[in-house]
Scaffold this active site. Structure first.
Site, PDB file in Angstrom:
ATOM      1  N   SER A  15       0.797  -1.234   0.000  1.00  0.00           N
ATOM      2  CA  SER A  15       0.000   0.000   0.000  1.00  0.00           C
ATOM      3  C   SER A  15       0.828   1.283   0.000  1.00  0.00           C
ATOM      4  O   SER A  15       0.278   2.356  -0.173  1.00  0.00           O
ATOM      5  CB  SER A  15      -0.967   0.021   1.189  1.00  0.00           C
ATOM      6  N   LYS A  30       1.076   4.472   6.998  1.00  0.00           N
ATOM      7  CA  LYS A  30       0.313   5.324   6.083  1.00  0.00           C
ATOM      8  C   LYS A  30       0.871   6.743   6.115  1.00  0.00           C
ATOM      9  O   LYS A  30       1.616   7.125   7.011  1.00  0.00           O
ATOM     10  CB  LYS A  30      -1.167   5.392   6.482  1.00  0.00           C
TER      11      LYS A  30
END
Length: 143
Positions: free
Chosen positions: A61, A98
């Site tokens: 990701s 993230k």
């Protein structure tokens, strides 16, 4: 993308040769003439144990940020996360890596891969920032 906690770092690392020249991605030049000094990886990465720890990345990701499956991240838990930082966080007890963003009055945890949607932090969510990613290390061994 998940993470594996590898533990805290300690001081007193090994000194390695440091060469002052930049390595071209073409024909190599003799390096020994350019030996500048010896440094430790502690010094190179500006490590400050016990505020620094390592995690191993699992997943894809964050590939557009240059963070790939299997990479080792060096994380500083003494830094306060600011807009745009890559962080290790726990969102409702789920650890993840993230990009930390503030958009209007909202907190958003963004992936760096278009296959994944942003994670908007809602009032009912429990968010804990475990540290700011300072460096990533990748093994290029194909074996």
């Amino acid at each position: 993308m998940t993470i594996d906690y590898l533990g805290r770092l300690s001081f007193g690392g090994v000194l390695y040769p440091y060469f002052a020249f930049r390595v071209p991605a073409g024909f190599p030049s003799p390096a020994q003439d350019h030996l500048e000094q010896e440094i430790s990886l502690d010094e190179l990465f500006n490590l400050r144990a016990p505020h620094t720890y390592l995690v191993k990345v699992v997943g894809d990701s964050m590939v557009l940020a240059g963070i790939y499956d299997g990479d080792l991240l060096i994380v500083d838990r003494s830094r306060e996360a600011k807009h745009g930082d890559i962080v290790i966080a726990a969102l409702s007890n789920e650890p993840l890596v993230k990009r930390f963003c503030r958009e209007g009055g909202l907190l958003v945890l963004r992936s760096e891969n278009t296959k994944y949607s942003p994670r908007y932090v809602m009032e009912s969510d429990e968010l804990s920032i475990w540290g700011v990613v300072r460096f990533s290390v990748r093994c290029h061994d194909v074996a």
